[in-house]
Structures are given as structure tokens and as C-alpha cells.
Write a protein that holds these residues in place. Sequence first.
Motif, PDB file in Angstrom:
ATOM      1  N   PRO A  50       0.981   8.624  13.520  1.00  0.00           N
ATOM      2  CA  PRO A  50       2.031   7.992  12.710  1.00  0.00           C
ATOM      3  C   PRO A  50       1.900   6.467  12.730  1.00  0.00           C
ATOM      4  CG  PRO A  50       2.912   8.861  14.772  1.00  0.00           C
ATOM      5  CD  PRO A  50       1.517   9.382  14.646  1.00  0.00           C
ATOM      6  N   PRO A  51       2.241   5.818  11.613  1.00  0.00           N
ATOM      7  CA  PRO A  51       2.128   4.356  11.552  1.00  0.00           C
ATOM      8  C   PRO A  51       3.229   3.690  12.362  1.00  0.00           C
ATOM      9  CG  PRO A  51       3.205   5.180   9.585  1.00  0.00           C
ATOM     10  CD  PRO A  51       2.774   6.389  10.377  1.00  0.00           C
ATOM     11  N   ALA A  52       3.074   2.388  12.536  1.00  0.00           N
ATOM     12  CA  ALA A  52       4.142   1.629  13.171  1.00  0.00           C
ATOM     13  C   ALA A  52       5.376   1.710  12.284  1.00  0.00           C
ATOM     14  CB  ALA A  52       3.706   0.179  13.348  1.00  0.00           C
ATOM     15  N   PRO A  53       6.570   1.684  12.879  1.00  0.00           N
ATOM     16  CA  PRO A  53       7.792   1.779  12.061  1.00  0.00           C
ATOM     17  C   PRO A  53       7.777   0.747  10.938  1.00  0.00           C
ATOM     18  CG  PRO A  53       8.331   1.902  14.384  1.00  0.00           C
ATOM     19  CD  PRO A  53       6.869   1.558  14.312  1.00  0.00           C
ATOM     20  N   PRO A  54       7.841   1.184   9.667  1.00  0.00           N
ATOM     21  CA  PRO A  54       7.808   0.239   8.544  1.00  0.00           C
ATOM     22  C   PRO A  54       9.055  -0.638   8.520  1.00  0.00           C
ATOM     23  CG  PRO A  54       8.334   2.452   7.774  1.00  0.00           C
ATOM     24  CD  PRO A  54       7.973   2.582   9.221  1.00  0.00           C
ATOM     25  N   LYS A  55       8.841  -1.899   8.161  1.00  0.00           N
ATOM     26  CA  LYS A  55       9.961  -2.850   8.118  1.00  0.00           C
ATOM     27  C   LYS A  55      10.206  -3.385   6.714  1.00  0.00           C
ATOM     28  CE  LYS A  55       9.114  -4.374  12.885  1.00  0.00           C
ATOM     29  NZ  LYS A  55       8.802  -5.532  13.779  1.00  0.00           N
ATOM     30  N   THR A  56       9.143  -3.572   5.948  1.00  0.00           N
ATOM     31  CA  THR A  56       9.279  -4.154   4.616  1.00  0.00           C
ATOM     32  C   THR A  56       9.043  -3.087   3.541  1.00  0.00           C
ATOM     33  OG1 THR A  56       6.935  -4.740   4.414  1.00  0.00           O
ATOM     34  CG2 THR A  56       8.384  -6.332   5.513  1.00  0.00           C
ATOM     35  N   ALA A  57       9.374  -3.435   2.301  1.00  0.00           N
ATOM     36  CA  ALA A  57       9.158  -2.516   1.187  1.00  0.00           C
ATOM     37  C   ALA A  57       7.673  -2.178   1.054  1.00  0.00           C
ATOM     38  CB  ALA A  57       9.686  -3.130  -0.106  1.00  0.00           C
ATOM     39  N   LYS A  58       6.814  -3.166   1.254  1.00  0.00           N
ATOM     40  CA  LYS A  58       5.373  -2.941   1.165  1.00  0.00           C
ATOM     41  C   LYS A  58       4.910  -1.959   2.228  1.00  0.00           C
ATOM     42  CE  LYS A  58       0.937  -5.343   0.931  1.00  0.00           C
ATOM     43  NZ  LYS A  58       0.245  -6.661   1.002  1.00  0.00           N
ATOM     44  N   ASP A  59       5.491  -2.051   3.431  1.00  0.00           N
ATOM     45  CA  ASP A  59       5.141  -1.122   4.506  1.00  0.00           C
ATOM     46  C   ASP A  59       5.451   0.317   4.094  1.00  0.00           C
ATOM     47  OD1 ASP A  59       4.348  -3.218   6.108  1.00  0.00           O
ATOM     48  OD2 ASP A  59       6.256  -3.360   7.177  1.00  0.00           O
ATOM     49  N   TYR A  60       6.585   0.495   3.430  1.00  0.00           N
ATOM     50  CA  TYR A  60       6.976   1.841   3.008  1.00  0.00           C
ATOM     51  C   TYR A  60       6.047   2.378   1.915  1.00  0.00           C
ATOM     52  CZ  TYR A  60      11.241   2.297   5.746  1.00  0.00           C
ATOM     53  OH  TYR A  60      12.133   2.441   6.782  1.00  0.00           O
ATOM     54  N   LEU A  61       5.587   1.517   1.028  1.00  0.00           N
ATOM     55  CA  LEU A  61       4.655   1.974   0.001  1.00  0.00           C
ATOM     56  C   LEU A  61       3.337   2.437   0.616  1.00  0.00           C
ATOM     57  CD1 LEU A  61       5.093  -0.578  -2.947  1.00  0.00           C
ATOM     58  CD2 LEU A  61       6.188   1.632  -2.589  1.00  0.00           C
ATOM     59  N   GLU A  62       2.969   1.855   1.743  1.00  0.00           N
ATOM     60  CA  GLU A  62       1.727   2.234   2.416  1.00  0.00           C
ATOM     61  C   GLU A  62       1.801   3.632   3.023  1.00  0.00           C
ATOM     62  OE1 GLU A  62      -1.205   0.655   2.618  1.00  0.00           O
ATOM     63  OE2 GLU A  62      -0.388  -0.798   1.187  1.00  0.00           O
ATOM     64  N   LEU A  63       3.008   4.196   3.117  1.00  0.00           N
ATOM     65  CA  LEU A  63       3.149   5.524   3.720  1.00  0.00           C
ATOM     66  C   LEU A  63       2.421   6.606   2.925  1.00  0.00           C
ATOM     67  CD1 LEU A  63       6.929   5.492   4.750  1.00  0.00           C
ATOM     68  CD2 LEU A  63       4.934   5.162   6.228  1.00  0.00           C
ATOM     69  N   THR A  64       2.171   6.355   1.651  1.00  0.00           N
ATOM     70  CA  THR A  64       1.470   7.353   0.834  1.00  0.00           C
ATOM     71  C   THR A  64       0.027   7.551   1.296  1.00  0.00           C
ATOM     72  OG1 THR A  64       0.881   5.638  -0.787  1.00  0.00           O
ATOM     73  CG2 THR A  64       2.898   6.904  -1.199  1.00  0.00           C
ATOM     74  N   HIS A  65      -0.489   6.657   2.146  1.00  0.00           N
ATOM     75  CA  HIS A  65      -1.863   6.767   2.631  1.00  0.00           C
ATOM     76  C   HIS A  65      -1.953   7.560   3.938  1.00  0.00           C
ATOM     77  CE1 HIS A  65      -3.036   4.057  -0.467  1.00  0.00           C
ATOM     78  NE2 HIS A  65      -2.413   3.013   0.043  1.00  0.00           N
ATOM     79  N   TYR A  66      -0.807   8.046   4.429  1.00  0.00           N
ATOM     80  CA  TYR A  66      -0.802   8.774   5.691  1.00  0.00           C
ATOM     81  C   TYR A  66      -0.587  10.266   5.463  1.00  0.00           C
ATOM     82  CZ  TYR A  66      -0.640   4.433   8.394  1.00  0.00           C
ATOM     83  OH  TYR A  66      -0.952   3.225   8.953  1.00  0.00           O
TER      84      TYR A  66
END
Length: 258
Positions: A73-89
Amino acid sequence: MQASPENDPKGRPEQPDDRHRVFWIYVLILGAGVVFFFLGGLLMRNPQLPSYLYSRITSWLQNESNPSSSRGPPAPPKTAKDYLELTHYDLRVLPADQRGVALALADAIGNAAAVQDRLTALEQNVRNDLPTLKSANAVSAYAKMKPAAATLLEAANQQKVFFQSLETKLTQQFERSGIHEDLAKQIASLFYQGTPGQKAVDQATKSEKLASELLAITNLLAETPNKWRVSSDGTISSQDKKLEEEYREHREALISAQ
């Protein structure tokens, strides 16, 4: 007396293996026919299915080739961009709230591609038939185009509504996953910026205009069938000035939408 074996068309004795091969050939042909008709019916009922599947397969391949998809699992997302990166996991390694965001984004990507591809295909079909309006059979040509125009109008409205409501719907989905309202709006807004957005809405509006004017002319001609004359080049006219004016208005609007 022992019966002689049957001969094939070339005069050779027919062996049991030959009959088995023929049997399996028939089975394969029948099976292929069943699969063909099943897939044909499925695509007719769901014209957006190929685009949706293509989008999901592409997304899966991107995830497979992305190193982050094979990690934990990725590091806890903090920004909107971090959340968009979740599609790569890989969704299986994501916590429930992050999984909800990733699923909503993946569905939005697939649905956006589907509604655009459907509208593009339907509009192209209508435009391919427009030359038939420039003939002595223009009145019947309008009537034949009515079903396609009605379907195009529906698809244009679907695309317009989809993109106009995309941010709001995504925000609501993110909030249901436990994301704070402000952050949910930021994620939805950033995602929307990466889509055709207003361009897709404008295209849908133009397609909607094309379909609406085709339907308006078709209905006008059908409601007053004995009021029109058609020349060899498809020019339609009427001695009724009111009908003539109404037709001209719709015809000019149709030309401007082409």
C-alpha cells in the motif's frame, strides 16, 4: 459375407477417424456460429462495451507495467494528486477509503471513453447519410434517418450530462468513501481537468443541434405530406408560406450544425 467399407469421394475406404474429424469440424463451425451471434447481440445491446473494456484493459496493463502496482500500500495520500495516483496501485492492497476513490476514478475513466466513442460513432453514421438528402427522394431520406437522429440525440444528451455532472458525482462518491468534502472537491476538480471536459460538452451540444434539426424537419414533412415539392437536387419547397418559412429556418439551422 463381410460388408466392404464405404468409400470416400476419391474412392478410398472411409475410416472411422475420418468420420470423427468431420463430426468435430461440424461442432467447431456450430460453436463459432453461436459465439458470433452471442457477441453480435451483446454489442448491439451495449455499443459502448468495446470502448469500456479497452479502457479497463489498458488501465490494467498500465498498472502491471507500473512498479507501484507490485508494491504494498502507498503512503497515506495527502493531496488531490496523491489520490489520483491510487489508480496505479493494486486495489487489493489499498485501504477501504482509498479503494473507493480508485474504483470511482477507474469507472469514470472507462465511462468517459464509452460515452465519447458512442457519440462519435453515431454522429458519423448520421453524417454518412446526409448526402441522401440532396436527391429527388429527400423526403423519404429524412424519414429513413429519423431513428438514427433520435439515437444521436439521446447519446449527445448522455455525454453532455455525464461531463456536466462529473465533478459533482465524483465528489459525492469520494465523500462516501470517507474523504473530507474540501479534499473530495479538489480530487474531482483535478481529475476533471484531465478530461476533455468543456470540449466534450460543446461537441455534444453540436451533435444535439444536428439531431434536433433533422428530427424537426422530418416531423414537419411527415405531418404535412401533401404540402411539399422536391426537385431533383433535393430542394424542398411549399406553396404554404408559413410551412415554407418554418422549413427554411430548420434547414438553415441544420446546415450550420454540419
